[in-house]
Motif scaffolding. Structure first.
Motif, PDB file in Angstrom:
ATOM      1  N   TRP A  39     -13.302  23.171 -39.462  1.00 22.70           N
ATOM      2  CA  TRP A  39     -12.867  24.529 -39.155  1.00 22.70           C
ATOM      3  C   TRP A  39     -11.501  24.503 -38.467  1.00 22.70           C
ATOM      4  O   TRP A  39     -10.640  25.327 -38.766  1.00 22.70           O
ATOM      5  N   MET A  40     -11.287  23.544 -37.537  1.00 24.86           N
ATOM      6  CA  MET A  40      -9.976  23.414 -36.887  1.00 24.86           C
ATOM      7  C   MET A  40      -8.900  23.119 -37.913  1.00 24.86           C
ATOM      8  O   MET A  40      -7.790  23.661 -37.849  1.00 24.86           O
ATOM      9  N   LEU A  41      -9.215  22.249 -38.880  1.00 26.37           N
ATOM     10  CA  LEU A  41      -8.240  21.911 -39.912  1.00 26.37           C
ATOM     11  C   LEU A  41      -7.899  23.134 -40.760  1.00 26.37           C
ATOM     12  O   LEU A  41      -6.730  23.437 -40.981  1.00 26.37           O
ATOM     13  N   ILE A  42      -8.903  23.846 -41.218  1.00 28.85           N
ATOM     14  CA  ILE A  42      -8.659  25.019 -42.060  1.00 28.85           C
ATOM     15  C   ILE A  42      -7.879  26.085 -41.296  1.00 28.85           C
ATOM     16  O   ILE A  42      -6.936  26.680 -41.831  1.00 28.85           O
ATOM     17  N   ALA A  43      -8.244  26.316 -40.044  1.00 35.17           N
ATOM     18  CA  ALA A  43      -7.551  27.325 -39.246  1.00 35.17           C
ATOM     19  C   ALA A  43      -6.088  26.951 -39.019  1.00 35.17           C
ATOM     20  O   ALA A  43      -5.196  27.811 -39.098  1.00 35.17           O
ATOM     21  N   SER A  44      -5.805  25.679 -38.757  1.00 35.24           N
ATOM     22  CA  SER A  44      -4.423  25.274 -38.506  1.00 35.24           C
ATOM     23  C   SER A  44      -3.600  25.262 -39.787  1.00 35.24           C
ATOM     24  O   SER A  44      -2.444  25.672 -39.781  1.00 35.24           O
ATOM     25  N   VAL A  45      -4.184  24.837 -40.900  1.00 34.39           N
ATOM     26  CA  VAL A  45      -3.447  24.843 -42.168  1.00 34.39           C
ATOM     27  C   VAL A  45      -3.195  26.287 -42.612  1.00 34.39           C
ATOM     28  O   VAL A  45      -2.129  26.605 -43.134  1.00 34.39           O
ATOM     29  N   TRP A  46      -4.145  27.151 -42.383  1.00 38.02           N
ATOM     30  CA  TRP A  46      -4.001  28.557 -42.772  1.00 38.02           C
ATOM     31  C   TRP A  46      -2.886  29.230 -41.970  1.00 38.02           C
ATOM     32  O   TRP A  46      -2.210  30.127 -42.458  1.00 38.02           O
ATOM     33  N   THR A  47      -2.657  28.792 -40.738  1.00 35.77           N
ATOM     34  CA  THR A  47      -1.680  29.411 -39.853  1.00 35.77           C
ATOM     35  C   THR A  47      -0.259  28.921 -40.118  1.00 35.77           C
ATOM     36  O   THR A  47       0.685  29.625 -39.797  1.00 35.77           O
ATOM     37  N   ILE A  48      -0.091  27.751 -40.711  1.00 31.08           N
ATOM     38  CA  ILE A  48       1.239  27.170 -40.883  1.00 31.08           C
ATOM     39  C   ILE A  48       2.194  28.083 -41.655  1.00 31.08           C
ATOM     40  O   ILE A  48       3.316  28.297 -41.209  1.00 31.08           O
ATOM     41  N   PRO A  49       1.809  28.666 -42.806  1.00 31.18           N
ATOM     42  CA  PRO A  49       2.777  29.504 -43.525  1.00 31.18           C
ATOM     43  C   PRO A  49       3.175  30.778 -42.782  1.00 31.18           C
ATOM     44  O   PRO A  49       4.252  31.305 -42.995  1.00 31.18           O
ATOM     45  N   GLY A  50       2.333  31.279 -41.897  1.00 31.88           N
ATOM     46  CA  GLY A  50       2.625  32.516 -41.174  1.00 31.88           C
ATOM     47  C   GLY A  50       3.692  32.313 -40.122  1.00 31.88           C
ATOM     48  O   GLY A  50       3.785  31.281 -39.487  1.00 31.88           O
ATOM     49  N   SER A  51       4.500  33.315 -39.928  1.00 35.04           N
ATOM     50  CA  SER A  51       5.550  33.207 -38.916  1.00 35.04           C
ATOM     51  C   SER A  51       5.128  33.826 -37.594  1.00 35.04           C
ATOM     52  O   SER A  51       5.815  33.687 -36.604  1.00 35.04           O
ATOM     53  N   ALA A  52       4.007  34.525 -37.565  1.00 34.47           N
ATOM     54  CA  ALA A  52       3.553  35.172 -36.330  1.00 34.47           C
ATOM     55  C   ALA A  52       2.685  34.254 -35.485  1.00 34.47           C
ATOM     56  O   ALA A  52       2.052  34.693 -34.540  1.00 34.47           O
ATOM     57  N   ALA A  53       2.664  32.998 -35.782  1.00 40.57           N
ATOM     58  CA  ALA A  53       1.789  32.068 -35.066  1.00 40.57           C
ATOM     59  C   ALA A  53       2.381  31.591 -33.751  1.00 40.57           C
ATOM     60  O   ALA A  53       1.721  30.908 -32.997  1.00 40.57           O
ATOM     61  N   SER A  54       3.637  31.934 -33.471  1.00 39.68           N
ATOM     62  CA  SER A  54       4.286  31.370 -32.291  1.00 39.68           C
ATOM     63  C   SER A  54       3.632  31.799 -30.984  1.00 39.68           C
ATOM     64  O   SER A  54       3.537  31.019 -30.062  1.00 39.68           O
ATOM     65  N   SER A  55       3.170  33.041 -30.894  1.00 32.72           N
ATOM     66  CA  SER A  55       2.567  33.469 -29.638  1.00 32.72           C
ATOM     67  C   SER A  55       1.150  32.936 -29.480  1.00 32.72           C
ATOM     68  O   SER A  55       0.673  32.743 -28.374  1.00 32.72           O
ATOM     69  N   ARG A  56       0.458  32.697 -30.577  1.00 33.91           N
ATOM     70  CA  ARG A  56      -0.931  32.241 -30.514  1.00 33.91           C
ATOM     71  C   ARG A  56      -1.029  30.752 -30.201  1.00 33.91           C
ATOM     72  O   ARG A  56      -1.956  30.309 -29.561  1.00 33.91           O
ATOM     73  N   ASN A  57      -0.088  29.979 -30.661  1.00 36.75           N
ATOM     74  CA  ASN A  57      -0.156  28.526 -30.515  1.00 36.75           C
ATOM     75  C   ASN A  57       0.896  28.014 -29.539  1.00 36.75           C
ATOM     76  O   ASN A  57       1.702  27.173 -29.873  1.00 36.75           O
ATOM     77  N   ALA A  58       0.876  28.528 -28.334  1.00 32.86           N
ATOM     78  CA  ALA A  58       1.797  28.059 -27.313  1.00 32.86           C
ATOM     79  C   ALA A  58       1.406  26.637 -26.907  1.00 32.86           C
ATOM     80  O   ALA A  58       0.240  26.266 -26.978  1.00 32.86           O
ATOM     81  N   PRO A  59       2.375  25.846 -26.494  1.00 30.70           N
ATOM     82  CA  PRO A  59       2.056  24.473 -26.091  1.00 30.70           C
ATOM     83  C   PRO A  59       1.070  24.461 -24.927  1.00 30.70           C
ATOM     84  O   PRO A  59       1.152  25.283 -24.026  1.00 30.70           O
ATOM     85  N   PRO A  60       0.123  23.550 -24.942  1.00 31.59           N
ATOM     86  CA  PRO A  60      -0.861  23.507 -23.865  1.00 31.59           C
ATOM     87  C   PRO A  60      -0.243  23.037 -22.563  1.00 31.59           C
ATOM     88  O   PRO A  60       0.779  22.366 -22.544  1.00 31.59           O
ATOM     89  N   ALA A  61      -0.880  23.398 -21.465  1.00 31.58           N
ATOM     90  CA  ALA A  61      -0.398  23.003 -20.147  1.00 31.58           C
ATOM     91  C   ALA A  61      -0.919  21.623 -19.763  1.00 31.58           C
ATOM     92  O   ALA A  61      -0.887  21.248 -18.609  1.00 31.58           O
ATOM     93  N   VAL A  62      -1.404  20.882 -20.730  1.00 22.24           N
ATOM     94  CA  VAL A  62      -1.953  19.553 -20.495  1.00 22.24           C
ATOM     95  C   VAL A  62      -0.847  18.531 -20.746  1.00 22.24           C
ATOM     96  O   VAL A  62      -0.094  18.653 -21.705  1.00 22.24           O
ATOM     97  N   PRO A  63      -0.748  17.503 -19.905  1.00 27.77           N
ATOM     98  CA  PRO A  63       0.270  16.477 -20.143  1.00 27.77           C
ATOM     99  C   PRO A  63       0.057  15.791 -21.496  1.00 27.77           C
ATOM    100  O   PRO A  63      -1.088  15.475 -21.862  1.00 27.77           O
ATOM    101  N   PRO A  64       1.120  15.570 -22.247  1.00 30.82           N
ATOM    102  CA  PRO A  64       0.977  14.926 -23.560  1.00 30.82           C
ATOM    103  C   PRO A  64       0.253  13.582 -23.536  1.00 30.82           C
ATOM    104  O   PRO A  64      -0.542  13.312 -24.432  1.00 30.82           O
ATOM    105  N   PRO A  65       0.470  12.710 -22.538  1.00 27.11           N
ATOM    106  CA  PRO A  65      -0.296  11.450 -22.541  1.00 27.11           C
ATOM    107  C   PRO A  65      -1.814  11.657 -22.452  1.00 27.11           C
ATOM    108  O   PRO A  65      -2.583  10.918 -23.073  1.00 27.11           O
ATOM    109  N   ALA A  66      -2.240  12.673 -21.718  1.00 25.91           N
ATOM    110  CA  ALA A  66      -3.678  12.954 -21.622  1.00 25.91           C
ATOM    111  C   ALA A  66      -4.217  13.436 -22.959  1.00 25.91           C
ATOM    112  O   ALA A  66      -5.305  13.026 -23.388  1.00 25.91           O
TER     113      ALA A  66
END
Length: 108
Positions: A39-66
């Motif tokens: 489901w995560m894969l389908i949801a992320s692939v489905w969102t890629i062509p859309g340009s309105a995804a920028s507000s929904r997929n903000a970078p997480p506040a988690v450190p990248p190494p974690a």
């Protein structure tokens, strides 16, 4: 802080479910984890062509190494449990999510 808690809660549930499915041999949980990963894969692939995804997929506040350490641990656990297609779907979905986050941060 809410975004960090959301990341920890979602991934904590995934880690707990992986532990129960692999160590305790709960068969139906494997299907639930696979369904969530696909489901995560389908949801992320489905969102890629859309340009309105920028507000929904903000970078997480988690450190990248974690995040990388958690993803590698999940991939290793699934691979060692011989869930090869689920490993493929998880890795691909994380790559798509990273692509979406890169697009979201690069937009003016």
């Amino acid at each position: 802080m809410d975004q960090r808690f959301d990341w920890i809660a979602r991934n904590g549930v995934l880690a707990g479910a992986l532990f129960l499915a692999i160590v305790e041999h709960i068969g139906w949980l494997e299907y639930a984890i696979a369904a969530y990963v696909w489901w995560m894969l389908i949801a992320s692939v489905w969102t890629i062509p859309g340009s309105a995804a920028s507000s929904r997929n903000a970078p997480p506040a988690v450190p990248p190494p974690a995040a990388i350490a958690f993803d590698l641990a999940v991939l290793a656990a699934m691979f060692l449990a011989h869930w090869y297609w689920t490993v493929f779907a998880y890795a691909l979905s994380r790559g798509c999510i990273a692509l979406l986050q890169a697009r979201a941060t690069s937009k003016p």
